[in-house]
Scaffold this active site. Sequence first.
Site, PDB file in Angstrom:
ATOM      1  N   ASP A 107      -8.773  -8.750   3.636  1.00 25.58           N
ATOM      2  CA  ASP A 107      -8.281  -7.961   4.656  1.00 25.58           C
ATOM      3  C   ASP A 107      -9.580  -7.651   5.618  1.00 25.58           C
ATOM      4  OD1 ASP A 107      -7.349  -5.429   5.988  1.00 25.58           O
ATOM      5  OD2 ASP A 107      -7.812  -4.108   4.220  1.00 25.58           O
ATOM      6  N   GLU A 165       0.917  -1.211   0.023  1.00 23.49           N
ATOM      7  CA  GLU A 165       0.020   0.011  -0.008  1.00 23.49           C
ATOM      8  C   GLU A 165       0.863   1.140   0.032  1.00 23.49           C
ATOM      9  OE1 GLU A 165      -3.916  -1.728   2.315  1.00 23.49           O
ATOM     10  OE2 GLU A 165      -2.366  -0.930   3.469  1.00 23.49           O
ATOM     11  N   GLU A 173     -12.695  -2.334  11.636  1.00 28.77           N
ATOM     12  CA  GLU A 173     -12.571  -1.505  10.567  1.00 28.77           C
ATOM     13  C   GLU A 173     -13.667  -1.862   9.783  1.00 28.77           C
ATOM     14  OE1 GLU A 173      -9.114  -0.902   6.861  1.00 28.77           O
ATOM     15  OE2 GLU A 173      -8.806  -2.072   8.750  1.00 28.77           O
ATOM     16  N   GLU A 232      -2.661 -12.674  12.565  1.00 25.76           N
ATOM     17  CA  GLU A 232      -3.118 -11.213  12.884  1.00 25.76           C
ATOM     18  C   GLU A 232      -4.681 -11.276  12.936  1.00 25.76           C
ATOM     19  OE1 GLU A 232      -1.042  -8.039  10.693  1.00 25.76           O
ATOM     20  OE2 GLU A 232      -2.883  -6.999  10.295  1.00 25.76           O
TER      21      GLU A 232
END
Length: 844
Positions: A383, A304, A411, A405
């Site tokens: 994601d 990114e 989010e 993770e």
Amino acid sequence: MRASLRILALCAVFVSAEDGLAGWLRYAPIPDDTILQQGLESLPSVIVSLNSSRVSPVYTAAKELQAGILGVVGENLNVSYETTASEQSSSLIVGTAAAFNDNYGTQVDVSKFAPDGFLLRVKKGSVTIVGQNERGALYGAFEYLSRIARGDFAEVELLSNPDAPIRWVNHWDNLDGSIERGYAGLSIFFGNGLVLPDLTRVAQYARLLASIKINAIVPNNVNANANTLNATNIEGLGRIADVLRPWGIQLGLSLNFASPQLLGGLNTFDPLEPAVISWWSEKTAELYKRVPDLAGFLVKANSEGQPGPLTYNRTLADGANLFAKAVQPYGGIVLFRAFVYNHHADWNVWTNDRANAAVEFFNHLDGKFLDNVVVQIKYGAIDFQVREPANPLFANIPETSKAIELQITQEYLGQQSHFVYIPPLWKEILDFDFRDESKTSLVRDIVAGRRYNNSLGGYAGVVNVGTNTSWLGHHLAMSNLYAYGLLAWDPTLSAEDILDDWTRLTFGFDPDVLKTVSDISLATWPAYEDYSGNLGIQTLTDILYTHFGPNPASQDNNGWGQWTRATQTHIGMDRTVRNGTGNAGQYPHEVAAAFENIETTPDNLILWFHHVPYTHRLKSGKTVIQHFYDAHYDGAQTAQTFPVRWEALRNKIDVQRFEEVLFRLTYQAGHAIVWRDSINNFYHNLSRIDDEHGRVGNHPHRIEAERFNLKGYSLVKADPVETASNFTAVAITAADGRGEAVIKLDDVVSGTYDVAFAYYDVIGGRARYSAFLNEQPLLEWIGNLEDKLGHAFSNKIDGHSATRVTVKKVEIQKGDEIKIVGVKDGVETAALDYVAIVPPGELD
């Protein structure tokens, strides 16, 4: 004495505000006198600490035990640092196994302990808490306190070891005090480019984390600022480490790969360049001089837009090993994120697939990382979506240590304005079996290092607490943080049992509270999946903007790779080897074969792996498009029950927390309808296939704003258009910033109704609204949700700003008049979508 202390403890609880700051560590008095008496009878008379140093976690444990016992049973035990008493006496002993054996001659078998493990032995009148290290002793103290705070005074002999050594939390806090994907205020670590001078909240946070057995914090954003490493901030980081140390928590640090150039003045950050290697070695030495117990580094590289080794045609292993060599002399480790992908991919190329990126970037590097490197892998390949299959990378780099993770901050799951209890999702991933080489290969065994005999491994949780007293913005969302710590220690625990314990500790013993919190929480993930994105299509949010509200069109036609490949006739990614991107083939043979075949792919992942017609029939017998319609209605309907069920707990929970939770659950119920209608309208328009039940696009209870007699208001389009009912809204365009919308209810049957006003709460102003029924005030409100909620707001009329406010049980007669007066403020134009006149108990 005991009775008087008990009364004082009760009084202290009743007069103090419950603002959420204590989290699950309230140590509230036990309300049941029978249980209380049992606790008093089993209580030791003194706490013996085997370390008197104030920076020692053992010292902290003794003080915490003293405070917790006082709060729970009203008994103030003295803390002694003398070890003359025998283990059998009426004492509560806390210390390391080595100190215990030295002082008491009672040999605790240290060979049974893993690092950070502990032994808790409770007998009537005697408690022994022994840790493999000082941190383990503190964990044992919190385990004992958790038990008695839940009213459990039973005798026990518990040896508890962590399932994995790495139990970290990652923060995405910026030096300016802002927080990327933070929804609860400003940073508790940073502000104005520096570490904050007052770290009181950091100490309070460390206490919460220690109680759930977290052993390291990375406070700064993975999109790291090189100035984090300047001399002033290194001193500040040292102060954070000093605050964490008594709680057994180590400091970790995110690094900007280009720091030698950005901060050090070099003309390169090539990881194989001697000057770069020297710079990192010297900077690491500077860090360890101030923070000798630094846990290590976290690195996001070549993702990114972030710099990394690929800039110089070096491998990702070259980059990770650069830092691994730097921290190796100090015993540090490097967590190197596998979140590397091309965010400018050509979506027109059928075989392009972001989900393939992790394996493509890392599998050929297996065995090339140094032993103190751990590759940190997101649980799914995209994601943090509402549903993804387990990331195939877990089974593709067997010789490399791995950490999973998980994202505690929501989010893609409603950003704490919606509540989603996430542990059932995590459990589904952790219990997933890759069947590598036809052997049991559970994700939880892979990340613990057991399946492939890796030396390290564990968990990294992205948690963005802020200065809000509820820490995460939503009191109920704290259950996710609590559960993360417990699952990182023992992933075999059930999400239901964890939730029950958290609720008792957070809200008390009332059975109605326990059942209601459980019922709401366990319904949230299925409901959110239903009204946001189901069948494995991902969370259909606006990926180009704030990741909060609905916008399925934003998924496709861009380089970000969260594609649905939705056309007028088909939907879903073809990830087969036979005809698609080949992602199914990244899994071991047995799993790959199941995902390759549409008949053996679970329906809840069918659109993840297969591109199908909207008319494709699922195993349920429904078509894909009808499942979409039904699921979105079902999910929104479930969300309507949340505030109703919570309302029944009035007077059973303290006023502040009750009202704050009620406000957010009510908001969630309204925004779930926005989600439902936006998604259903989009796919109805795209596919031109009607809902079998005639609901989509048909809202008999609504009066569209464009039907009102308007003064000062003009018609506007939402963006996307599906985020307005009937694709049209109205907004004030009058020069004086005022508008009126009036309508007579000639088509309404006289009766009692709930009246809902749908409007757009845009950031950049606080417009005022007044609603009248026959000129009598009905409701006034302000467009100020940005002051009350923490999600990423929008400056447009769209699915992020769309919301509702409702007046319950309004008596309406046929022919009555409703008038809405709006006053514009700043860029907020008091925009309206519709008014719904809904019979109580029905769904608009």
